[in-house]
Design a protein around this motif. Sequence first.
Motif, PDB file in Angstrom:
ATOM      1  N   VAL A 180     -66.466  -7.328 -23.236  1.00 59.86           N
ATOM      2  CA  VAL A 180     -66.835  -7.336 -24.655  1.00 59.86           C
ATOM      3  C   VAL A 180     -68.099  -8.158 -24.888  1.00 59.86           C
ATOM      4  O   VAL A 180     -68.937  -7.826 -25.739  1.00 59.86           O
ATOM      5  CB  VAL A 180     -65.663  -7.872 -25.504  1.00 59.86           C
ATOM      6  N   ASP A 181     -68.292  -9.215 -24.083  1.00 59.90           N
ATOM      7  CA  ASP A 181     -69.470 -10.076 -24.227  1.00 59.90           C
ATOM      8  C   ASP A 181     -70.711  -9.504 -23.546  1.00 59.90           C
ATOM      9  O   ASP A 181     -71.767 -10.148 -23.544  1.00 59.90           O
ATOM     10  CB  ASP A 181     -69.177 -11.464 -23.657  1.00 59.90           C
ATOM     11  N   GLY A 182     -70.583  -8.301 -22.968  1.00 57.73           N
ATOM     12  CA  GLY A 182     -71.737  -7.675 -22.330  1.00 57.73           C
ATOM     13  C   GLY A 182     -71.901  -7.983 -20.862  1.00 57.73           C
ATOM     14  O   GLY A 182     -72.990  -7.823 -20.310  1.00 57.73           O
ATOM     15  N   ARG A 183     -70.843  -8.438 -20.200  1.00 60.45           N
ATOM     16  CA  ARG A 183     -70.836  -8.735 -18.764  1.00 60.45           C
ATOM     17  C   ARG A 183     -71.932  -9.728 -18.391  1.00 60.45           C
ATOM     18  O   ARG A 183     -72.753  -9.487 -17.520  1.00 60.45           O
ATOM     19  CB  ARG A 183     -70.960  -7.456 -17.949  1.00 60.45           C
ATOM     20  N   PRO A 184     -71.948 -10.897 -19.028  1.00 62.72           N
ATOM     21  CA  PRO A 184     -72.988 -11.884 -18.740  1.00 62.72           C
ATOM     22  C   PRO A 184     -72.813 -12.518 -17.365  1.00 62.72           C
ATOM     23  O   PRO A 184     -71.725 -12.533 -16.798  1.00 62.72           O
ATOM     24  CB  PRO A 184     -72.798 -12.922 -19.842  1.00 62.72           C
ATOM     25  N   GLU A 185     -73.903 -13.061 -16.863  1.00 65.05           N
ATOM     26  CA  GLU A 185     -73.838 -13.888 -15.661  1.00 65.05           C
ATOM     27  C   GLU A 185     -73.563 -15.334 -16.066  1.00 65.05           C
ATOM     28  O   GLU A 185     -74.017 -15.778 -17.127  1.00 65.05           O
ATOM     29  CB  GLU A 185     -75.161 -13.796 -14.893  1.00 65.05           C
ATOM     30  N   PRO A 186     -72.831 -16.073 -15.240  1.00 65.22           N
ATOM     31  CA  PRO A 186     -72.213 -15.626 -13.997  1.00 65.22           C
ATOM     32  C   PRO A 186     -70.930 -14.843 -14.252  1.00 65.22           C
ATOM     33  O   PRO A 186     -70.258 -15.071 -15.257  1.00 65.22           O
ATOM     34  CB  PRO A 186     -71.909 -16.934 -13.275  1.00 65.22           C
ATOM     35  N   ASP A 187     -70.632 -13.941 -13.351  1.00 64.33           N
ATOM     36  CA  ASP A 187     -69.365 -13.218 -13.408  1.00 64.33           C
ATOM     37  C   ASP A 187     -68.234 -14.238 -13.284  1.00 64.33           C
ATOM     38  O   ASP A 187     -68.172 -14.987 -12.302  1.00 64.33           O
ATOM     39  CB  ASP A 187     -69.312 -12.224 -12.248  1.00 64.33           C
ATOM     40  N   PRO A 188     -67.328 -14.323 -14.249  1.00 63.02           N
ATOM     41  CA  PRO A 188     -66.267 -15.340 -14.184  1.00 63.02           C
ATOM     42  C   PRO A 188     -65.344 -15.177 -12.984  1.00 63.02           C
ATOM     43  O   PRO A 188     -64.650 -16.138 -12.612  1.00 63.02           O
ATOM     44  CB  PRO A 188     -65.511 -15.146 -15.497  1.00 63.02           C
ATOM     45  N   ALA A 189     -65.323 -13.987 -12.383  1.00 64.29           N
ATOM     46  CA  ALA A 189     -64.461 -13.782 -11.221  1.00 64.29           C
ATOM     47  C   ALA A 189     -64.985 -14.501  -9.985  1.00 64.29           C
ATOM     48  O   ALA A 189     -64.210 -14.867  -9.098  1.00 64.29           O
ATOM     49  CB  ALA A 189     -64.318 -12.293 -10.926  1.00 64.29           C
ATOM     50  N   VAL A 190     -66.291 -14.712  -9.908  1.00 67.23           N
ATOM     51  CA  VAL A 190     -66.871 -15.345  -8.722  1.00 67.23           C
ATOM     52  C   VAL A 190     -66.445 -16.807  -8.668  1.00 67.23           C
ATOM     53  O   VAL A 190     -66.706 -17.583  -9.587  1.00 67.23           O
ATOM     54  CB  VAL A 190     -68.406 -15.231  -8.739  1.00 67.23           C
ATOM     55  N   GLY A 191     -65.751 -17.163  -7.607  1.00 71.20           N
ATOM     56  CA  GLY A 191     -65.281 -18.531  -7.457  1.00 71.20           C
ATOM     57  C   GLY A 191     -63.984 -18.832  -8.171  1.00 71.20           C
ATOM     58  O   GLY A 191     -63.465 -19.948  -8.067  1.00 71.20           O
ATOM     59  N   SER A 192     -63.433 -17.865  -8.894  1.00 72.91           N
ATOM     60  CA  SER A 192     -62.169 -18.087  -9.569  1.00 72.91           C
ATOM     61  C   SER A 192     -61.030 -18.069  -8.557  1.00 72.91           C
ATOM     62  O   SER A 192     -61.115 -17.428  -7.503  1.00 72.91           O
ATOM     63  CB  SER A 192     -61.934 -17.005 -10.629  1.00 72.91           C
ATOM     64  N   ALA A 193     -59.969 -18.771  -8.862  1.00 74.43           N
ATOM     65  CA  ALA A 193     -58.850 -18.894  -7.930  1.00 74.43           C
ATOM     66  C   ALA A 193     -58.304 -17.532  -7.542  1.00 74.43           C
ATOM     67  O   ALA A 193     -58.075 -16.671  -8.388  1.00 74.43           O
ATOM     68  CB  ALA A 193     -57.744 -19.732  -8.561  1.00 74.43           C
ATOM     69  N   GLY A 194     -58.105 -17.343  -6.254  1.00 70.79           N
ATOM     70  CA  GLY A 194     -57.509 -16.113  -5.746  1.00 70.79           C
ATOM     71  C   GLY A 194     -58.484 -15.003  -5.475  1.00 70.79           C
ATOM     72  O   GLY A 194     -58.127 -14.006  -4.844  1.00 70.79           O
ATOM     73  N   VAL A 195     -59.734 -15.134  -5.927  1.00 71.61           N
ATOM     74  CA  VAL A 195     -60.722 -14.075  -5.735  1.00 71.61           C
ATOM     75  C   VAL A 195     -61.444 -14.314  -4.417  1.00 71.61           C
ATOM     76  O   VAL A 195     -62.047 -15.366  -4.210  1.00 71.61           O
ATOM     77  CB  VAL A 195     -61.734 -14.019  -6.893  1.00 71.61           C
ATOM     78  N   SER A 196     -61.406 -13.330  -3.541  1.00 72.19           N
ATOM     79  CA  SER A 196     -62.033 -13.460  -2.239  1.00 72.19           C
ATOM     80  C   SER A 196     -63.542 -13.571  -2.363  1.00 72.19           C
ATOM     81  O   SER A 196     -64.172 -12.894  -3.175  1.00 72.19           O
ATOM     82  CB  SER A 196     -61.677 -12.250  -1.368  1.00 72.19           C
ATOM     83  N   GLY A 197     -64.114 -14.414  -1.520  1.00 71.11           N
ATOM     84  CA  GLY A 197     -65.562 -14.547  -1.481  1.00 71.11           C
ATOM     85  C   GLY A 197     -66.206 -13.636  -0.464  1.00 71.11           C
ATOM     86  O   GLY A 197     -67.403 -13.750  -0.185  1.00 71.11           O
ATOM     87  N   GLY A 198     -65.426 -12.719   0.114  1.00 74.70           N
ATOM     88  CA  GLY A 198     -65.967 -11.815   1.127  1.00 74.70           C
ATOM     89  C   GLY A 198     -65.646 -12.320   2.519  1.00 74.70           C
ATOM     90  O   GLY A 198     -65.551 -13.517   2.777  1.00 74.70           O
ATOM     91  N   GLN A 199     -65.469 -11.397   3.447  1.00 74.32           N
ATOM     92  CA  GLN A 199     -65.122 -11.762   4.806  1.00 74.32           C
ATOM     93  C   GLN A 199     -66.364 -12.172   5.586  1.00 74.32           C
ATOM     94  O   GLN A 199     -67.470 -11.733   5.311  1.00 74.32           O
ATOM     95  CB  GLN A 199     -64.441 -10.580   5.504  1.00 74.32           C
ATOM     96  N   SER A 200     -66.156 -13.019   6.577  1.00 73.22           N
ATOM     97  CA  SER A 200     -67.241 -13.388   7.472  1.00 73.22           C
ATOM     98  C   SER A 200     -67.594 -12.197   8.359  1.00 73.22           C
ATOM     99  O   SER A 200     -66.831 -11.235   8.493  1.00 73.22           O
ATOM    100  CB  SER A 200     -66.821 -14.581   8.332  1.00 73.22           C
ATOM    101  N   VAL A 201     -68.775 -12.252   8.955  1.00 75.77           N
ATOM    102  CA  VAL A 201     -69.235 -11.162   9.817  1.00 75.77           C
ATOM    103  C   VAL A 201     -68.278 -11.014  10.997  1.00 75.77           C
ATOM    104  O   VAL A 201     -67.926 -11.991  11.668  1.00 75.77           O
ATOM    105  CB  VAL A 201     -70.669 -11.445  10.308  1.00 75.77           C
ATOM    106  N   PHE A 202     -67.836  -9.792  11.244  1.00 72.61           N
ATOM    107  CA  PHE A 202     -66.869  -9.535  12.312  1.00 72.61           C
ATOM    108  C   PHE A 202     -67.547  -9.342  13.666  1.00 72.61           C
ATOM    109  O   PHE A 202     -67.085  -9.851  14.681  1.00 72.61           O
ATOM    110  CB  PHE A 202     -66.043  -8.294  11.962  1.00 72.61           C
TER     111      PHE A 202
END
Length: 299
Positions: free
Chosen positions: A214-236
């Motif tokens: 509703v707020d226009g998807r401003p930065e920063p995305d609140p999901a980034v760094g939020s509890a339980g949200v993966s930060g991406g896997q390391s290089v395999f």
Amino acid sequence: MSGGRLAREGALLAWFGARQRDLPWRRTRDPWSILVAELMLQQTQVARVLPRYEAFLAQWPTATACAAAPVGDIVTAWAGLGYNRRAVNLHRCARAVVADHDGALPVTLDGLLALPGIGPYTARAVLAFAHESDQVGVLDTNAARVLARWEGRSLKPKEAQAAADGAVPAGQGWAWNQAMLDLGATICRPRRPGRSGGPRCDDCPAMPWCTWAVDGRPEPDPAVGSAGVSGGQSVFEGSDRQGRGRLVDALRIAPVEPAHLAAAMGWPDDPARAERVARTLVADGLAVADADRTLRLPG
């Protein structure tokens, strides 16, 4: 209860009812079958789990059957799923269920959390999907991303779990939690700068009640760094994890002698690294060493 929350619940449940996938673990309420599915699905795509899930349960349909098998057999059946330590954890859990609970998984959150290899996500998944509890929110990286965006801010661990638990409508524990997982996996996806994909807000049934949208998807995305949200896997590629996987694959075929260890792990010119990483497999219960240091799957 606010009208907005009722409308959001109705919209999300209707969306899920119209598009839910027909998956075998959604056709059962057997706690052991649910547990097997949840452990297999952790960090593994559904397409890879489907053929192995039913084959596994055909061989070990109960915790008692699994506990009676050698752990090496469970590891062998885990081929293709990755993160092989989950197979050892499942076997340890099965043995604890047999020893302490007469072969039936506990029906309380505390009882499930006391089992080896069972964390907050898996315990709540068993309660929600086997017992249809509406007292627990199943919080994986996808559901956590949805909640952070709905709130419009990053959430701390206790906040995220409380938000997940509190969002479940009365009498809708199974459907709501399945819907939240699907919404995060298919619609409320992570932003990927410079890559295709990302959130599909226009297709989201809950968009009118999402603060971030509703707020226009401003930065920063609140999901980034939020509890339980993966930060991406390391290089395999080239990682210790890749070497571990290669060694387990080799052990599924035959024991590996010390002279062949580095080659089996893909590091023929780095035997010291191979030895170091191989020791972590022994420590995790994925391999045992004979007197001559030959490695094999545990019995």
